[in-house]
Write an enzyme that holds these catalytic residues in place. Structure first.
Site, mmCIF file in Angstrom:
data_model
loop_
_atom_site.group_PDB
_atom_site.id
_atom_site.type_symbol
_atom_site.label_atom_id
_atom_site.label_comp_id
_atom_site.label_asym_id
_atom_site.label_seq_id
_atom_site.Cartn_x
_atom_site.Cartn_y
_atom_site.Cartn_z
ATOM 1 N N ASN A 1 0.789 -1.396 -0.011
ATOM 2 C CA ASN A 1 0.032 -0.290 0.145
ATOM 3 C C ASN A 1 0.930 1.063 0.000
ATOM 4 O O ASN A 1 1.397 1.736 1.011
ATOM 5 C CB ASN A 1 -0.825 -0.158 1.195
ATOM 6 C CG ASN A 1 -1.859 1.142 1.243
ATOM 7 O OD1 ASN A 1 -1.883 2.076 0.447
ATOM 8 N ND2 ASN A 1 -2.720 1.315 2.350
ATOM 9 N N ARG B 1 -2.690 -2.203 -3.438
ATOM 10 C CA ARG B 1 -3.842 -1.391 -3.114
ATOM 11 C C ARG B 1 -3.851 0.015 -3.841
ATOM 12 O O ARG B 1 -2.891 0.578 -3.958
ATOM 13 C CB ARG B 1 -3.941 -0.927 -1.707
ATOM 14 C CG ARG B 1 -5.352 -0.197 -1.104
ATOM 15 C CD ARG B 1 -5.065 0.798 0.001
ATOM 16 N NE ARG B 1 -6.239 1.415 0.130
ATOM 17 C CZ ARG B 1 -6.193 2.568 0.834
ATOM 18 N NH1 ARG B 1 -5.201 3.049 1.422
ATOM 19 N NH2 ARG B 1 -7.390 3.266 1.069
ATOM 20 N N HIS C 1 -12.932 2.330 0.569
ATOM 21 C CA HIS C 1 -12.843 1.186 1.687
ATOM 22 C C HIS C 1 -13.624 -0.150 1.368
ATOM 23 O O HIS C 1 -13.738 -0.965 1.861
ATOM 24 C CB HIS C 1 -13.503 1.653 2.961
ATOM 25 C CG HIS C 1 -12.832 2.864 3.594
ATOM 26 N ND1 HIS C 1 -13.614 3.845 4.141
ATOM 27 C CD2 HIS C 1 -11.578 3.347 3.937
ATOM 28 C CE1 HIS C 1 -12.808 4.735 4.514
ATOM 29 N NE2 HIS C 1 -11.548 4.466 4.366
ATOM 30 N N ARG D 1 -11.921 15.421 7.511
ATOM 31 C CA ARG D 1 -12.586 16.076 6.127
ATOM 32 C C ARG D 1 -13.758 16.412 6.572
ATOM 33 O O ARG D 1 -14.604 15.853 7.731
ATOM 34 C CB ARG D 1 -12.511 14.570 5.322
ATOM 35 C CG ARG D 1 -11.525 14.422 4.546
ATOM 36 C CD ARG D 1 -11.753 12.892 3.674
ATOM 37 N NE ARG D 1 -10.535 12.098 4.400
ATOM 38 C CZ ARG D 1 -10.340 10.923 4.143
ATOM 39 N NH1 ARG D 1 -11.291 10.360 3.160
ATOM 40 N NH2 ARG D 1 -9.279 10.085 4.383
ATOM 41 N N GLU E 1 -7.688 -5.359 5.881
ATOM 42 C CA GLU E 1 -7.361 -4.773 4.100
ATOM 43 C C GLU E 1 -6.292 -5.404 3.474
ATOM 44 O O GLU E 1 -6.421 -5.815 2.141
ATOM 45 C CB GLU E 1 -7.403 -3.300 4.116
ATOM 46 C CG GLU E 1 -8.771 -2.681 4.386
ATOM 47 C CD GLU E 1 -8.743 -1.001 4.463
ATOM 48 O OE1 GLU E 1 -7.941 -0.875 5.686
ATOM 49 O OE2 GLU E 1 -9.027 -0.284 3.764
#
Ligand code: AMP
Length: 404
Positions: A7, A91, A180, A241, A388
């Protein structure tokens, strides 16, 4: 069969090496602050403790070189030859309209990924740099791209469209994509096992609450809606955010403060980096610090925290309606897995939806998957640690095997 999950962020490379026979993680780590004066390499293996080193690393290729060398290390390494790595899974945050599932890396795929740079300018160019670095370091080993957006491909058009002129969808592919995906897919599969039912028979809501957060409605194993949108900015209140806001606010700010906000980048930074928990509290984007400040009587931290929980609750209510009832509610990721108070506040007064959590179960710390609902609760509420990296390795394996 060993698979390396990679990643790559703009200044970091995270990795996990899996033995796929038993899906055991055998080595993992992260190189951070690539390109800065001092980078940091943290690594661990199944047989050795975590070590931390500071050193200078100029780019992703150097970071990957370091990682491969440590995997091959005679004393504490996990492989004796590079050929033991069968596939590398990367990823990729945004696959845009180009990629609906994992793909083997080819020149064509790399060109198409480049066309998705503008959709995730902070992430996709970094992923690309990682792909090139892996090609240089491991030229004989195939790479697979695994997209965060792929699991959301089943969202129906009336849910993924935005009500702006249609030409922007046709010409510029502006629509909801969702993110996600690897996490939502992984925890929904674990939830089905926990509930002892096939995913095909389940309606689930997943709250992936981390630094970035998204809520997803899953019916019969397929996503029917998710809170993030064209980019990971839409949805619930996050660390930095803003999540859902009236878009007219941006026009208003732009008109009112033309000196401060001269271009799209400065407004994007306002919404992506200076908002959310950080923007409202003025203190931190981290829930742990926010909770500490609340205990010290900080009112804006309390407000920010309540806004986060309220925004998640609204999505749960909305998706509960869309799904016409649910079997399970899942909390995952940094906040979802570790903060009982967040889970408590979100689930408070949701009795009408059949959601009731057991205070003791909720408060008991565990890093294992667990149920936190009361026996009477119609909806089973679960906490499931996400994985993940494993999902990326699984997808890479499937893609590699179907191509060979
Ligand atoms: P993630 O993006 O999934 O790595 O989640 C990171 C976030 O999880 C951090 O920013 C923290 O806000 C949150 N977090 C991690 N540990 C805890 C904890 N024990 N309690 C509350 N929040 C936590």
């Amino acid at each position: 069969m060993k698979i390396l999950s990679v990643n790559c962020g703009s200044s970091s490379v995270k990795y996990s090496l899996f033995e796929m026979k038993n899906e055991k993680k055998i080595a993992w780590g992260v190189v951070e602050c690539i390109g800065l004066r001092e980078a940091c390499y943290v690594k661990q293996t199944i047989n050795s403790k975590e070590t931390k080193n500071s050193l200078r690393i100029a780019n992703h290729t150097e970071a990957l070189k370091l990682i491969i060398e440590s995997l091959l290390d005679k004393e504490n390494g996990s492989i004796s030859d590079i050929s033991e790595i069968c596939v590398v899974g990367h990823r990729i945050v945004h696959g845009g309209n180009k990629f609906s599932k994992a793909v083997l890396v080819t020149e064509k795929m790399k060109r198409e990924l480049k066309e998705c740079f503008a959709l995730a300018p902070l992430h996709n160019p970094a992923h690309y740099a990682g792909i090139i670095a892996v090609e240089k370091m491991l030229p004989k080993i195939p790479s697979v791209l695994v997209f965060d957006t792929a699991f959301h491909q089943t969202i129906p058009d009336y849910a993924y469209m935005y009500a702006i002129p249609y030409e922007y969808y046709k010409k510029d592919h502006i629509r909801k994509y969702g993110f996600h995906g690897s996490s939502h897919k992984y925890v929904s599969q674990i939830a089905a096992t926990m509930l002892g039912k096939s995913l095909n028979k389940l309606k689930l809501i997943i709250a992936h609450l981390g630094n970035g957060s998204s809520i997803t409605a899953v019916k019969k194993g397929k996503v029917i809606d998710t809170s993030m949108g064209f980019t990971p900015l839409q949805g619930v209140v996050m660390g930095t955010r803003c999540g859902d806001i009236d878009p007219a606010i941006i026009c208003y700010i732009l008109n009112k403060y033309p000196q401060q906000y001269k271009d799209a980048n400065s407004l994007s930074s306002l919404m992506n980096n200076e908002s959310g928990l950080l923007g409202v509290s003025g203190v931190s984007s981290d829930v742990r610090t926010i909770l500490k400040m609340i205990r010290m009587g900080n009112k804006r931290s309390k407000l920010a925290f309540e806004m986060l929980c309220y925004s998640v609750k609204k999505y749960i209510g909305s998706y509960h309606g869309i799904l016409n009832g649910i079997d399970g509610l899942i909390f995952t990721a940094g906040i979802g897995e570790n903060s009982p108070i967040v889970r408590k506040l979100i689930c408070k007064n949701l009795h009408a939806l059949g959601i009731e959590i057991d205070t003791n179960k909720n408060n008991t710390y565990s890093n294992e998957q667990k149920f936190i609902s009361t026996p009477e609760s119609r909806v089973k509420v679960m906490v499931i640690p996400t994985n993940e990296e494993l999902m990326i390795a699984r997808e890479a394996k499937i893609c590699f095997q179907s191509a060979h």
